[in-house]
Design an enzyme around this catalytic site. Structure first.
Site, PDB file in Angstrom:
ATOM      1  N   LYS A  51      11.181  79.754 -36.309  1.00 28.92           N
ATOM      2  CA  LYS A  51      10.360  80.676 -35.538  1.00 28.92           C
ATOM      3  C   LYS A  51      11.134  81.346 -34.407  1.00 28.92           C
ATOM      4  O   LYS A  51      11.057  82.571 -34.219  1.00 28.92           O
ATOM      5  CB  LYS A  51       9.155  79.918 -34.969  1.00 28.92           C
ATOM      6  CG  LYS A  51       8.349  80.676 -33.930  1.00 28.92           C
ATOM      7  CD  LYS A  51       7.184  79.853 -33.436  1.00 28.92           C
ATOM      8  CE  LYS A  51       7.622  78.622 -32.690  1.00 28.92           C
ATOM      9  NZ  LYS A  51       8.221  78.940 -31.372  1.00 28.92           N
ATOM     10  N   THR A  52      11.899  80.561 -33.655  1.00 28.78           N
ATOM     11  CA  THR A  52      12.626  81.120 -32.519  1.00 28.78           C
ATOM     12  C   THR A  52      13.676  82.124 -32.977  1.00 28.78           C
ATOM     13  O   THR A  52      13.861  83.178 -32.367  1.00 28.78           O
ATOM     14  CB  THR A  52      13.291  79.991 -31.708  1.00 28.78           C
ATOM     15  OG1 THR A  52      12.288  79.054 -31.292  1.00 28.78           O
ATOM     16  CG2 THR A  52      14.001  80.544 -30.497  1.00 28.78           C
ATOM     17  N   ASP A 239       4.669  84.724 -28.939  1.00 33.93           N
ATOM     18  CA  ASP A 239       5.030  83.418 -29.498  1.00 33.93           C
ATOM     19  C   ASP A 239       3.826  82.478 -29.416  1.00 33.93           C
ATOM     20  O   ASP A 239       2.972  82.612 -28.534  1.00 33.93           O
ATOM     21  CB  ASP A 239       6.208  82.854 -28.700  1.00 33.93           C
ATOM     22  CG  ASP A 239       6.815  81.619 -29.343  1.00 33.93           C
ATOM     23  OD1 ASP A 239       6.508  81.345 -30.516  1.00 33.93           O
ATOM     24  OD2 ASP A 239       7.609  80.930 -28.671  1.00 33.93           O
ATOM     25  N   GLU A 240       3.749  81.505 -30.340  1.00 31.21           N
ATOM     26  CA  GLU A 240       2.719  80.456 -30.333  1.00 31.21           C
ATOM     27  C   GLU A 240       1.310  81.054 -30.215  1.00 31.21           C
ATOM     28  O   GLU A 240       0.489  80.623 -29.402  1.00 31.21           O
ATOM     29  CB  GLU A 240       2.970  79.467 -29.176  1.00 31.21           C
ATOM     30  CG  GLU A 240       4.331  78.812 -29.181  1.00 31.21           C
ATOM     31  CD  GLU A 240       4.489  77.740 -30.249  1.00 31.21           C
ATOM     32  OE1 GLU A 240       3.594  77.619 -31.091  1.00 31.21           O
ATOM     33  OE2 GLU A 240       5.508  77.036 -30.228  1.00 31.21           O
ATOM     34  N   GLN A 270      -0.848  74.056 -36.457  1.00 29.47           N
ATOM     35  CA  GLN A 270      -0.378  73.352 -35.268  1.00 29.47           C
ATOM     36  C   GLN A 270      -1.162  73.752 -34.020  1.00 29.47           C
ATOM     37  O   GLN A 270      -0.650  73.642 -32.908  1.00 29.47           O
ATOM     38  CB  GLN A 270       1.120  73.618 -35.047  1.00 29.47           C
ATOM     39  CG  GLN A 270       2.008  73.071 -36.148  1.00 29.47           C
ATOM     40  CD  GLN A 270       3.484  73.169 -35.813  1.00 29.47           C
ATOM     41  OE1 GLN A 270       4.019  72.443 -34.972  1.00 29.47           O
ATOM     42  NE2 GLN A 270       4.182  74.089 -36.475  1.00 29.47           N
ATOM     43  N   ARG A 618       7.448  66.274 -36.911  1.00 27.73           N
ATOM     44  CA  ARG A 618       8.489  66.122 -35.879  1.00 27.73           C
ATOM     45  C   ARG A 618       9.718  65.421 -36.456  1.00 27.73           C
ATOM     46  O   ARG A 618      10.775  65.418 -35.840  1.00 27.73           O
ATOM     47  CB  ARG A 618       7.979  65.278 -34.696  1.00 27.73           C
ATOM     48  CG  ARG A 618       6.825  65.823 -33.888  1.00 27.73           C
ATOM     49  CD  ARG A 618       6.972  67.261 -33.502  1.00 27.73           C
ATOM     50  NE  ARG A 618       6.374  68.130 -34.504  1.00 27.73           N
ATOM     51  CZ  ARG A 618       6.644  69.429 -34.626  1.00 27.73           C
ATOM     52  NH1 ARG A 618       7.520  69.993 -33.833  1.00 27.73           N
ATOM     53  NH2 ARG A 618       6.047  70.154 -35.554  1.00 27.73           N
TER      54      ARG A 618
END
Length: 765
Positions: A51-52, A239-240, A270, A618
């Site tokens: 994503k980043t 973002d997010e 998420q 994770r």
């Protein structure tokens, strides 16, 4: 440089028609997300899918290939760390132009807009931002003045109601008559909200909720201001997006309404922060809000093994409120280790088992920094801490007290806040008698009363009070000296750098000397912390820049370089990754948490399942899930059923283990078969099982070869009666003391009184 609106319409030369080199490192999904620059775009980015990289590369792509200047791009993140990382990476691609992008958190960008237009909502130049401590102190003052019992209706709880309204973009006049929050505080919650907002304006301060709420008010009431910003921001990146609340959602929609060039990156699977205002519906209805939107799914996971991804995907498929995607391992060699699911007796045994496995991993050469224990609730950490301490295993807990939250740092920052903004009454009240200046509670109450009656700040009330006889002569003298000190330090602020100014204030005020003379064990540490604060201030050019930093940045970087096991809640773990992840406490009422189910029902269950999905994803290499038969919660023993999430893990990727005597193992033995948790002789094992599905109301769940609930119907009442002698596999022989709803209270000969399920014991002569 500044970003004047007048530059927006300057013609720019068309970019060179060459493909940037940064596109070659992207997979096809990522490349589509980067190069689809026009119109509304939703990028569904699964865990570990880059994503980043996509966000940063998209920013570079726009600046390199579209006819816009850097300040024509708005990029919004949720953390300062993400904003720094995004700016640094973009700078490496396109150079200094990245520094001029409007890039930051919602709060930081809101501050930037309010610095320009705050007068439109009654804020004067130089307004300051309150932290949670000051918010609660101010609310307590208002509630006490209104005759409300601050013990019954705590300021923290009241602030929670007010913040919920602000998260939904509601000023006091917009709160509906049927809003449930109005019933709080004896039906006075809305009145308190109104008084609180009025008081903030008098103090010339804003809290975090105001940073977006005020911007919304300006945009909605001043079409010319909104038009200027909408015209300036040709492209918006978010973002997010799954974590946005209603106010943030409305803010973005207003800015994107003109051009529609908005790209939101997020993962509906998420979305785990509804308790702090996040609305998963924002991402689910993106294509409705922006007709014709392009939806791009990033499904190539570069973090986890195929086994872990299949477990996470199988679990999350049970949610109905999702857009849907299937993660696939892009860089894994082989399927990886199965998910280990262990049934254990109690929390102590769970802690021993987890720490034993950690020590085994350490002996195998795994660094402790790559190991995490992720819990659903804070009470679960105690047993792990005790075991880690006993074994001498280094560990850190994420979420402890932070540097800027310590008492001495708050006090020092309050001095600086008052110097920067004399109307900040909360800062005034915090340090007016610290160190002691002979100003008692009566004097401070007199100033507070004058401030409220005359509708002026505490500093102005103090200036007026020293010219009257309302205070004792000694109090007037001390107050006069304090006001003169603040004025003198304020005059030095422009001539001295912030670090030098802070050192001067701490010395001349007597605050540093107060702690040097203090004989308490923590006094030396407080002095060292104050010295560190002075050193930290040297990194800032202005006092205002530092104060905004304190308000907006609360990162805890303590012990970051130590090789230690990390322990935190699942909520805090989002965005992190580890080689090995332990997920303890997978029991009904612990995970999914009873409160989430009671308050939110089906929606709460789906969010709890998303939280489990976050925990699983994770892990890079291995996952250990555990649950217990009984757990001590707040000094009471609780009999537990395995979480329904254990049942929902696909059997093909799970390796099940059970401690002796737990859930059908022991004398009968545990059979590791597709049928799951069964006894020898029953389905999947050969005999009747131990547990019924808690969702079936106690009725037997048929065994289809893929469901571990292969159990007999639970008895509504135990066959044992008080006085009966029984035997328990762990606690031994004992006498039944009480029977209640299938549970027994037994006085064991060696273990004392315990509460156990009736199915755990058998009668003895």
């Amino acid at each position: 440089m500044d970003d004047p609106f007048s530059l927006d319409d300057e013609p720019l030369p068309p970019p060179a028609p060459t493909e940037p080199t940064w596109l070659t490192a992207l997979n096809p999904e990522q490349k589509a997300a980067v190069t689809t620059t026009e119109g509304p775009v939703l990028v569904l980015s699964g865990a570990g899918t880059g994503k980043t990289r996509v966000l940063t590369t998209r920013l570079a792509q726009i600046l390199a290939t579209r006819p816009v200047r850097p300040w024509n791009v708005l990029a919004v993140t949720f953390t300062n760390k993400a904003a720094r990382e995004m700016r640094e990476r973009a700078g490496q691609m396109i150079g200094p132009a990245a520094e001029q992008v409007w890039l930051g958190t919602f709060h930081a960008l809101g501050v930037r807009i309010l610095r320009r237009h705050g007068e439109l909502v009654g804020l004067k130049s130089g307004f300051t931002i309150l932290d949670s401590d000051d918010q609660n102190r101010l609310l307590k003052q208002i509630m006490e003045a209104e005759g409300l019992d601050a013990k019954k209706w705590t300021p923290q709880a009241t602030m929670g109601i007010i913040q919920r309204w602000k998260d939904r973009g509601l000023i006091p006049d917009a709160v509906g008559r049927d809003d449930l929050g109005r019933a709080f505080a004896g039906g006075r919650a809305l009145d308190i909200y109104r008084l609180y907002q009025e008081r903030l304006q008098i103090l010339n301060v804003a809290d975090f909720g105001d940073l977006l709420l005020h911007c919304l008010t300006i945009f909605q009431n001043h079409a010319d201001v909104l038009a200027d910003y909408s015209r300036m921001f040709h492209y918006i990146l978010v973002d997010e997006y799954q974590d946005t609340n209603v106010a943030q959602y409305l803010w973005l929609r207003l800015l994107a309404r003109g051009h529609g060039n908005i790209c939101c990156v997020g993962d509906d699977d998420q979305s785990i922060y509804s308790w702090r205002g996040a609305e998963v519906g924002n991402i689910l209805k993106f294509d409705q809000d922006f007709p014709g939107a392009t939806i791009i799914r990033l499904e190539s996971n570069y973090r986890s093994t195929p086994m872990i991804l299949e477990a996470a995907s199988g679990l999350i498929r049970n949610n109905t409120g999702r857009l849907g995607k299937e993660l696939r391992a892009a860089a894994a060699e082989g399927p990886g280790d199965p998910i280990v699911v262990k049934g254990l007796w109690d929390g102590d045994e769970e802690a021993r088992t987890v720490v034993d496995e950690i020590e085994a991993r350490q002996r195998a050469g795994d660094p402790l920094n790559g190991i995490a224990i992720l819990v659903r609730a804070g009470f679960q950490t105690r047993e792990f801490e005790e075991r880690l301490i006993l074994t001498g295993t280094p560990y850190r807990i994420i979420g402890g007290a932070r540097f800027y939250e310590r008492q001495e740092i708050r006090d020092a920052v309050a001095y600086l806040r008052l110097i920067a903004q004399p109307d900040d009454g909360l800062a005034f009240e915090r340090i007016i008698n610290t160190p002691r200046r002979g100003l008692g509670n009566t004097s401070i109450q007199t100033l507070n009363m004058a401030s409220r009656l005359e509708r002026v700040s505490l500093m102005e009330a103090a200036r007026r009070a020293i010219e009257t006889d309302d205070l004792r002569p000694q109090a007037r003298k001390s107050l006069r000296t304090f006001i003169e000190d603040i004025s003198r330090w304020r005059s030095l602020a422009d001539a001295m750098d912030p670090g030098e100014l802070c050192g001067t204030v701490l010395d001349e005020s007597g605050y540093m000397e107060m702690w040097r003379r203090d004989k308490s064990p923590e006094a030396d540490g407080r002095v060292e912390n104050l010295k560190e604060l002075v050193a930290a201030l040297e990194e800032f050019e202005t006092l205002h820049a530092f104060l905004e930093h304190v308000s907006l940045v609360m990162d805890n970087e303590a012990r970051a370089n130590e090789d230690a096991v990390t322990m935190m809640t699942l909520h805090a773990a989002k965005g992190l990754e580890f080689d090995t992840v332990f997920l303890p406490g997978w029991e009904e009422e612990t995970f999914p948490h009873r409160r989430a189910l009671d308050e939110s029902g089906a929606e709460g269950l789906e969010e709890e399942r998303r939280l489990a999905y976050v925990g699983l994803t994770r892990a890079r290499k291995r996952v250990f899930v555990s649950f217990v038969a009984s757990r001590r919660v707040f000094n009471e023993w609780r009999s537990c059923l395995p979480s329904r999430f254990v049942d929902e893990l696909p059997p093909g990727v799970v390796e099940r283990e059970s401690a002796g005597g737990v859930y059908g193992s022991g004398a009968q033995g545990y059979v590791n078969a597709p049928g799951g948790w069964g006894r020898m002789g029953g389905p999947g094992g050969g005999g009747p099982g131990l547990w019924a599905d808690p969702r079936s109301g106690g009725k037997r769940t048929p065994n289809d070869g893929g469901t571990p609930w292969v159990v007999e119907e639970r008895r509504s009442d135990a066959s044992q009666r008080p006085g009966d002698r029984v035997f328990h596999d762990k606690f031994g022989h004992g006498t039944v003391v009480d029977v209640s709803d299938g549970r027994l209270e037994i006085n064991f000969d060696k273990a004392g009184i315990k509460k156990v399920m009736a199915g755990f014991v058998r009668d003895t002569p």
